[in-house]
Design a protein around this motif. Sequence first.
Motif: not given
Length: 68
Positions: A42-68
């Motif tokens: 698990t890594v924690v990243r800010t939801a900037d445009a670059v990170t969101v684009g990468m996550v949307n490229t591999v949604p079937h390989l990752v689980k995304v939750e809002e970090a606290e």
Amino acid sequence: MAKNLVPSEKSLAITQIKSVIGGKQNQRDTLRSLGLKRIGHTVVRTADAVTVGMVNTVPHLVKVEEAE
């Protein structure tokens, strides 16, 4: 939540849940760029445009939750 994310100021906890063995090279490169190295990592990243684009490229390989 991993599908169709939008950029914001929130922090995201991104966890790899599936293997990239047999996957496309760009998907392997995307996970490595996110900092994920193995299933369950698990890594924690800010939801900037670059990170969101990468996550949307591999949604079937990752689980995304809002970090606290």
